[in-house]
Design a protein around this motif. Structure first.
Motif, PDB file in Angstrom:
ATOM      1  N   THR G  32       0.874  -1.363   0.112  1.00 48.14           N
ATOM      2  CA  THR G  32      -0.044   0.335   0.387  1.00 48.14           C
ATOM      3  C   THR G  32       1.168   1.374   0.279  1.00 48.14           C
ATOM      4  O   THR G  32       2.254   0.961  -0.110  1.00 48.14           O
ATOM      5  CB  THR G  32      -0.709   0.112   1.178  1.00 48.14           C
ATOM      6  N   GLN G 148       0.779  -3.587  -7.127  1.00 47.57           N
ATOM      7  CA  GLN G 148       0.517  -4.035  -5.940  1.00 47.57           C
ATOM      8  C   GLN G 148       0.156  -5.055  -5.215  1.00 47.57           C
ATOM      9  O   GLN G 148       0.703  -4.678  -3.818  1.00 47.57           O
ATOM     10  CB  GLN G 148      -0.630  -3.532  -5.814  1.00 47.57           C
ATOM     11  N   GLN G 165      -9.142  -9.628  -5.052  1.00 46.67           N
ATOM     12  CA  GLN G 165     -10.201  -9.418  -4.059  1.00 46.67           C
ATOM     13  C   GLN G 165     -10.681  -9.105  -2.969  1.00 46.67           C
ATOM     14  O   GLN G 165     -11.032  -8.674  -2.432  1.00 46.67           O
ATOM     15  CB  GLN G 165     -10.656 -10.875  -3.667  1.00 46.67           C
ATOM     16  N   TYR G 167      -8.015  -6.458  -1.544  1.00 44.90           N
ATOM     17  CA  TYR G 167      -6.805  -5.894  -1.024  1.00 44.90           C
ATOM     18  C   TYR G 167      -8.160  -4.306  -1.515  1.00 44.90           C
ATOM     19  O   TYR G 167      -8.725  -4.534  -2.204  1.00 44.90           O
ATOM     20  CB  TYR G 167      -6.445  -5.488  -3.257  1.00 44.90           C
ATOM     21  N   ARG G 168      -7.856  -4.004  -0.110  1.00 47.16           N
ATOM     22  CA  ARG G 168      -7.490  -2.394  -0.209  1.00 47.16           C
ATOM     23  C   ARG G 168      -6.943  -1.548   0.346  1.00 47.16           C
ATOM     24  O   ARG G 168      -5.925  -2.167   0.633  1.00 47.16           O
ATOM     25  CB  ARG G 168      -8.644  -2.224   0.961  1.00 47.16           C
ATOM     26  N   PRO G 169      -6.682   0.077  -0.890  1.00 46.47           N
ATOM     27  CA  PRO G 169      -5.743   0.394  -0.491  1.00 46.47           C
ATOM     28  C   PRO G 169      -4.830   1.032   0.870  1.00 46.47           C
ATOM     29  O   PRO G 169      -4.101   1.392   1.545  1.00 46.47           O
ATOM     30  CB  PRO G 169      -5.984   2.256  -1.165  1.00 46.47           C
ATOM     31  N   ASP G 170      -6.177   0.778   2.032  1.00 50.99           N
ATOM     32  CA  ASP G 170      -6.758   1.214   3.035  1.00 50.99           C
ATOM     33  C   ASP G 170      -6.058   0.431   4.297  1.00 50.99           C
ATOM     34  O   ASP G 170      -6.225   0.613   5.481  1.00 50.99           O
ATOM     35  CB  ASP G 170      -7.699   1.961   4.172  1.00 50.99           C
ATOM     36  N   LEU G 171      -5.187  -0.966   3.621  1.00 51.43           N
ATOM     37  CA  LEU G 171      -5.520  -1.871   4.616  1.00 51.43           C
ATOM     38  C   LEU G 171      -3.960  -1.588   5.681  1.00 51.43           C
ATOM     39  O   LEU G 171      -2.982  -0.949   5.455  1.00 51.43           O
ATOM     40  CB  LEU G 171      -5.074  -3.060   3.511  1.00 51.43           C
ATOM     41  N   GLU G 175      -4.369  -6.847   8.446  1.00 48.84           N
ATOM     42  CA  GLU G 175      -5.416  -6.991   7.374  1.00 48.84           C
ATOM     43  C   GLU G 175      -4.252  -8.325   6.802  1.00 48.84           C
ATOM     44  O   GLU G 175      -4.623  -8.768   5.877  1.00 48.84           O
ATOM     45  CB  GLU G 175      -6.123  -6.402   6.923  1.00 48.84           C
TER      46      GLU G 175
END
Lengths: 213, 213, 213, 213, 213, 213, 213
Positions: G32, G148, G165, G167-171, G175
């Motif tokens: 990230t 990423q 599935q 992945y979020r940029p704010d992990l 997490e």
């Protein structure tokens, strides 16, 4: 296809090089305590062509002959000539025959170890030094033979057989030359042009003899 | 497939190189005590193309001709020209023919020992030095022949046959040139353009002769 | 075809080299606490040919013999002779047998790693130094064996069997020589010409014995 | 499969390189005593693509053209350009055409002797020096041809035929250019874009001519 | 046939080298926090032959054993011995086991990248340094394994199974040696001659143990 | 199997390298008198992966793009970047496009002459110097093309067709970019992510444009 | 059989090397803006064997992991470690990730151009420098990917799918580690031993995390 050994453990290129030797002109060496003689058939050539030199003076006390690919024989003769001169320069004495033949043997052997070809030629050296008269045969594998008589080239077996039959330790040079001539002509089945060379213990000089037909 | 020897002990690339020579233009050398002559057929070429040089001046007293791949012949001629000049520089005398041909022979032989190709060309050298008139043929294997007459290239055998028939030790240069022309035209079955070169013992000069048709 | 390993993980060229060894002349080494003996059959040769040297003096206290390609055996013997002299020059003492055999082993091993051929010869070394009497066999793969008795070359198995049967730690040199002769003749099925060499702890001298028939 | 010679003694890679040349664009050279002209078809290309340069200025008095692999042609042209400049630097005179073409010939020949590939390109050189006007063709084998007219590349034979028919020693430059254009268009069967270059004895200047369609 | 990878992406020569290892004599290493033990079956040999050394002292605090081609094992042991001495000379401290095994790993890996052969041998190193007791196995591919127990050579799987079963972190040296002996004899199905070596954290000395039958 | 030429005289490895190029992403270059544009499809990639850089700044006034093996494209771009910087260091001026592309061409050609592989990539260079705007394509064989428009990679033919149709010498940069986008999307049959670069004669600056989808 | 390209223009050895990678242990990288994480399955090994190190510290701010032949992975990690230290010595600053990955890419590419083998390993680098957090994958062909998230080795496709599935940029780091574990275990179908490493932008420190089962 393997480059060096076949599955029987034979060096296939050395065997091929020996095949090349066995197609060369019939060539004989013979020695007694007093002298050594080299004789090589000069193959019947076409008109206008000079007979090829078959007996080579290597140094005052040393001569050579060979059979196989002519370019290979000549290269090997050059090799021993240079070795003999280098020895004179460094030690100021004539090279002894054993040192010379060992060097030739190592030279030939090196060509069996790497991905080049072994020489397609065998050489017979005849010389006289402080240890007496020497007769040495060196093969493409670098193997050295010493003895009273050798034959290489085409029909080497019957030629050697003839020499063995006629050999006596007290042969004179003239008798030896006659024996060599009979051996080569017998093997080839007819009159041949033959070149001879002789080295005597008494003089330690190697001489090429005039071509006899 | 073996690279150097086949199972009969023949050097397969040298044999191929000799095949290349046998496709070259018919080329002859001939000598007497007084002179040597080189003659080479200039192959009938297409319009607008200059005939290729076939007789080469190597040094004042020395000429050459060759047959086989043209690039190979030229490279070998360059090789002997440089050797001749180097000899003049080092010893301040013209090179003798025997030294020159031996060097060429060693050069060619080296290309039969390693994984490169032998030259696809034979060369005939003609020269005059203190030892007389010389005529030498050198083959792709590095073998050197000496004699009164040689033929190489296409139809070498009938050409040599014709020379042998007409050869006399007391030929004049003019008779020799006529003999060479007849030999080449006989072999090729018709009128040919031929380039000649001649060296005489009296003058020790090698000259190319004007193209004769 | 793979150059080094076959699919069973065997070094195919080393196996071929061992085949070459197994065609050599029957050659034996044997030692007790007091002495070591080397014996090698001199193959029946044709008339006029001197028997080949089979027992080699390497240094005062050290001898060698070998079986396989003669050119290869000779090259290896030269190698250890030079190593022994170099050791004397550098350290001013005779080389110990272990150092010498390790060097030979490394030399042979290097030829199994690169695209050249391994040597087609095994060597047996016999010597005496401050640590006692040594008998070492080195193979084409560079493997070194130490022990009381070895046999290499043709019919090595029955020859070794015969030695094992007759071996006693208190053998005299004479008994050992008789045992070796019986072993070689038994393996070859008849009377043989054999060359022997012996080194004793007491004297630390390696001597070649006169040829016995 | 052999790398150098096939069993007929032909250099197989050189033959392949000549095949590559015969697929190149039709290219002609022609000379008289007063001038030499080089002409090369500029192959009809797709839209937006500039025509490739086919006529190269080597030095003030010297031009070149070629046919075969473009990368190979360019490399050879670079080679002669550098040779020409080196000559100026060392001797302070323009290089003569014979020296230049001999160097190119040796360069190409070297690539036929070793395990690399020969160049897939033939080159025609045109120049004027103190000896007059020169026109030389050099082939992948290193063979050099000299003459009044050459054609290489696709349909070289009919193109050369056309030139031979129309050739006269007293052609003017304009007549020559027209002849070359006819020859190329005749061989290709239609109107072609052609690039020309010309060198005159009077000026000793080689010039590329504006593209004519 | 590909030289490096097969179509499945396996390094075929490394796989062959591993085959060679799997034919070697059964060889085991085991360690606890306090000591490490190396054990190698000495293969039943013929009469008169000394058992080959299987446990090697590399440096005071370090020992090695190996399985596979004997010449290869010996060369690798020489390699690490020299590395250990070089480290002492340069840094004046004993080499740590990790540095030594990494160097061996790089040495082995390099032979997998070029057209030579990978070594046909795996090596187990045991040593004690400031970081504790180490047991490392290095494979022909240059892969390094670390752990409490390893087995290489013939029947390595059942031997390792036996060790795993009997392993306890609080084994004494004597219990460990008994376990190793049972593992080798179980794998080979009978009484075996075994050579052992041991290094203790307390002393940081590696010792070879007298041969036990 | 031959390594360099096949029997038709084609360079087989160069043909394979061109095959590799034809599998690369669709890539176009176009120029007018005022500017040059490079455009390359950024292949639809999986989630989380950054789009690969397809337009490369070589120097202030010079950009490049390529198609084929990515590692090969990058190596070639590095090559020209270093050449450009070296030129600045030595001559203190920006390199002209012709010198740069000739150097790249020679670099690529050298890999077709020896037993290594040619690069599997074609490169398009766009730059502006004192001679104007340049657009050059260099192929694995080292062949250089110059022109107003090029397309390489997958579906190069329809893409080039589209450009040719829409080309006008008075295109604005915006019109050119729209044309390039239509050409790539038309060839690929759908909306594509495309990276562009542009160099203008007025500014002599090469800029990468923000990724447009 | 061709050594470099097949007739489709694919680099056959590179494809084989990629096959070797696809047999390696499942290995993932993810980043990230704030951090990057590397995770590699530690393959279930036999008793007594320490788990192999899968996450490598390259420099304070930089870590690596890899999949494929272990000896190859280790050699590449050594390569980048030395490059990082050399950079510190020369410039007295930590190496930036882009320079390091470009060097690794060039190193790998060189092994695809010559007759050696490409490395059978892919590497993922994670680092933090003045430009932020970097995650780079380098393949046997020398191709570099940035993004990423990456997965290499066995079952790389389902593992990457799982990451994409989740992945979020704010992990958060925690997490992310949980996501990586789920991805590897999902791909392998069960509970796995996994080694993790993490580098944060805030600290610019790369740390290996304790082994989690």
């Amino acid at each position: 296809m393997p480059f060096f050994y076949n599955t029987d453990g034979r060096l296939i290129q050395v065997d091929s090089a020996l095949q090349a030797v066995s197609r060369g002109s019939t060539t004989i060496g013979l020695k007694t305590k007093e002298f050594a003689v080299l004789s090589s058939q000069v193959r019947p050539t076409r008109a206008l062509l000079d007979a090829a030199e078959k007996i080579f003076v290597v140094d005052d006390h040393l001569g050579a002959t060979g059979s196989g690919y002519i370019g290979d024989v000549n290269t090997l003769v050059d090799e021993v000539r240079v070795a003999a001169q280098r020895h004179r320069l460094v030690y100021d004495t004539p090279i002894d025959v054993t040192t010379l033949s060992r060097g030739l043997s190592q030279f030939l052997h090196a060509f069996t170890m790497h991905p080049v070809r072994p020489f397609g030629a065998s050489v017979i050296l005849a010389g006289a030094d402080e240890l007496g008269v020497h007769l040495v045969q060196v093969d493409p594998s670098g193997t050295t033979f010493r003895g009273q008589g050798f034959a290489i080239g085409k029909d080497a077996d019957p030629a050697l057989e003839a020499i063995s039959q006629g050999y006596r330790p007290d042969l004179t040079v003239e008798e030896a030359l006659a024996l060599m001539t009979r051996a080569i002509e017998g093997a080839n089945g007819g009159k041949s042009q033959i070149e001879h060379g002789v080295v005597r213990l008494a003089t330690r000089k190697f001489e090429r003899l005039p071509l006899a037909t």
